[in-house]
Design a protein around this motif. Sequence first.
Motif, short mmCIF file in Angstrom:
data_model
loop_
_atom_site.label_atom_id
_atom_site.label_comp_id
_atom_site.label_asym_id
_atom_site.label_seq_id
_atom_site.Cartn_x
_atom_site.Cartn_y
_atom_site.Cartn_z
N PRO A 101 0.82 -1.22 0.00
CA PRO A 101 0.00 0.00 0.00
C PRO A 101 0.85 1.26 0.00
O PRO A 101 1.90 1.33 0.65
N PHE A 102 0.39 2.27 -0.74
CA PHE A 102 1.08 3.56 -0.73
C PHE A 102 0.06 4.66 -1.01
O PHE A 102 -1.02 4.43 -1.53
N THR A 103 0.42 5.87 -0.64
CA THR A 103 -0.40 7.04 -0.98
C THR A 103 0.36 8.02 -1.87
O THR A 103 -0.26 8.81 -2.58
N SER A 104 1.69 7.96 -1.85
CA SER A 104 2.49 8.74 -2.79
C SER A 104 3.87 8.09 -2.88
O SER A 104 4.27 7.32 -2.01
N PHE A 105 4.58 8.38 -3.97
CA PHE A 105 5.95 7.87 -4.10
C PHE A 105 6.81 8.96 -4.72
O PHE A 105 6.32 9.90 -5.34
N SER A 106 8.10 8.80 -4.53
CA SER A 106 9.04 9.84 -4.94
C SER A 106 10.03 9.33 -5.96
O SER A 106 10.46 8.18 -5.91
N GLU A 107 10.40 10.20 -6.89
CA GLU A 107 11.50 9.96 -7.81
C GLU A 107 12.42 11.17 -7.74
O GLU A 107 11.96 12.29 -7.46
N PRO A 108 13.72 11.00 -7.97
CA PRO A 108 14.64 12.14 -7.89
C PRO A 108 14.45 13.10 -9.06
O PRO A 108 14.40 12.68 -10.22
N GLY A 109 14.32 14.36 -8.73
CA GLY A 109 14.21 15.41 -9.74
C GLY A 109 15.20 16.52 -9.48
O GLY A 109 16.13 16.38 -8.68
N LYS A 115 19.65 21.58 -8.35
CA LYS A 115 20.00 20.66 -7.29
C LYS A 115 18.97 19.53 -7.19
O LYS A 115 17.79 19.73 -7.48
N SER A 116 19.43 18.36 -6.76
CA SER A 116 18.54 17.21 -6.64
C SER A 116 17.50 17.44 -5.55
O SER A 116 17.80 17.98 -4.47
N GLU A 117 16.27 17.02 -5.84
CA GLU A 117 15.20 17.08 -4.85
C GLU A 117 14.19 15.98 -5.16
O GLU A 117 13.97 15.62 -6.31
N PRO A 118 13.54 15.43 -4.13
CA PRO A 118 12.49 14.44 -4.38
C PRO A 118 11.27 15.10 -5.03
O PRO A 118 10.91 16.22 -4.68
N VAL A 119 10.68 14.41 -5.98
CA VAL A 119 9.42 14.83 -6.58
C VAL A 119 8.39 13.75 -6.24
O VAL A 119 8.60 12.57 -6.53
N TRP A 120 7.29 14.17 -5.61
CA TRP A 120 6.29 13.22 -5.11
C TRP A 120 5.12 13.11 -6.07
O TRP A 120 4.56 14.11 -6.50
N PHE A 121 4.73 11.86 -6.35
CA PHE A 121 3.62 11.56 -7.25
C PHE A 121 2.51 10.84 -6.49
O PHE A 121 2.78 10.02 -5.60
N ALA A 122 1.28 11.13 -6.85
CA ALA A 122 0.11 10.43 -6.30
C ALA A 122 -0.98 10.43 -7.36
O ALA A 122 -0.88 11.13 -8.38
N LEU A 123 -2.03 9.67 -7.12
CA LEU A 123 -3.13 9.62 -8.08
C LEU A 123 -3.82 10.97 -8.20
O LEU A 123 -4.32 11.34 -9.26
N ASN A 124 -3.88 11.71 -7.10
CA ASN A 124 -4.36 13.09 -7.14
C ASN A 124 -3.94 13.78 -5.85
O ASN A 124 -3.29 13.17 -4.99
N GLU A 125 -4.33 15.03 -5.70
CA GLU A 125 -3.91 15.81 -4.53
C GLU A 125 -4.39 15.22 -3.21
O GLU A 125 -3.79 15.46 -2.16
N ASP A 126 -5.48 14.46 -3.23
CA ASP A 126 -5.98 13.83 -2.01
C ASP A 126 -5.17 12.62 -1.59
O ASP A 126 -5.41 12.06 -0.52
N ARG A 127 -4.26 12.18 -2.44
CA ARG A 127 -3.40 11.03 -2.16
C ARG A 127 -4.22 9.79 -1.77
O ARG A 127 -4.06 9.22 -0.69
N PRO A 128 -5.09 9.34 -2.67
CA PRO A 128 -5.88 8.14 -2.36
C PRO A 128 -5.02 6.88 -2.31
O PRO A 128 -3.93 6.83 -2.89
N LEU A 129 -5.53 5.88 -1.65
CA LEU A 129 -4.83 4.61 -1.50
C LEU A 129 -4.67 3.91 -2.85
O LEU A 129 -5.59 3.83 -3.65
N ALA A 130 -3.48 3.38 -3.09
CA ALA A 130 -3.20 2.52 -4.24
C ALA A 130 -2.14 1.52 -3.79
O ALA A 130 -1.70 1.54 -2.63
#
Length: 218
Positions: A101-109, A115-130
């Motif tokens: 289970p996750f609500t968001s995940f990060s990839e390096p951007g 400079k390197s920073e995490p970029v967070w992805f989710a299905l939408n701004e509410d971060r629903p369960l997936a």
Amino acid sequence: MCNLYSHTSARQAVLDFTKAMTATPAVGNMPPLPGIYPDYTAPIFRNNDGQRELAMGRWGIPSPAFALKGKKVDRGVTNVRNTKSPHWRRWLAVESRCVVPFTSFSEPGRNADGKSEPVWFALNEDRPLAFFAGVWVNWTSVRKVKEGEVNADLYGFLTTEPNDVVGAIHPKAMPVILQTPDEVETWLKAPWTEAGALQRALPDGVLEIVARGGATDG
């Protein structure tokens, strides 16, 4: 590769989604985990004696033998891409599959200064369960020198080609994401000829960038 994710959904919501019937004692109340890194302990759902079980695992499936030459520890592999490899293929049967289970995940951007920073992805701004499509195994190994040899349930999840949202930041890969109860059921119960088809990118336009920077989300 995804080496940082977040899970902040309530325990009952996750149990309802996965139809889990049992839970190991280690699960407890399952508090929010806004920043999960490799070798952290986090929840997974798996099949156990014909039942759907909620358990806790350490993130990092055993490494291939060639990657361990000359090393005293195996920190594990977080992401699995080549499912045709004999090393990974042995854990693709139903009994070794899990969902994570996750609500968001990060990839390096990169930020505006380069400079390197995490970029967070989710299905939408509410971060629903997936869920990530994962595999797990009980394994004895040395993961940290100071810890010595330990036996633990380990997990990792599959990756695939990125869709346009993730690819704009990280063109190499994205996690395999399951959005519906039917997809979860297929991953946990179907033969590989059917379940393997889930190792695909999400359609373009699915997922949003919900945050930038920081070691946690949510």
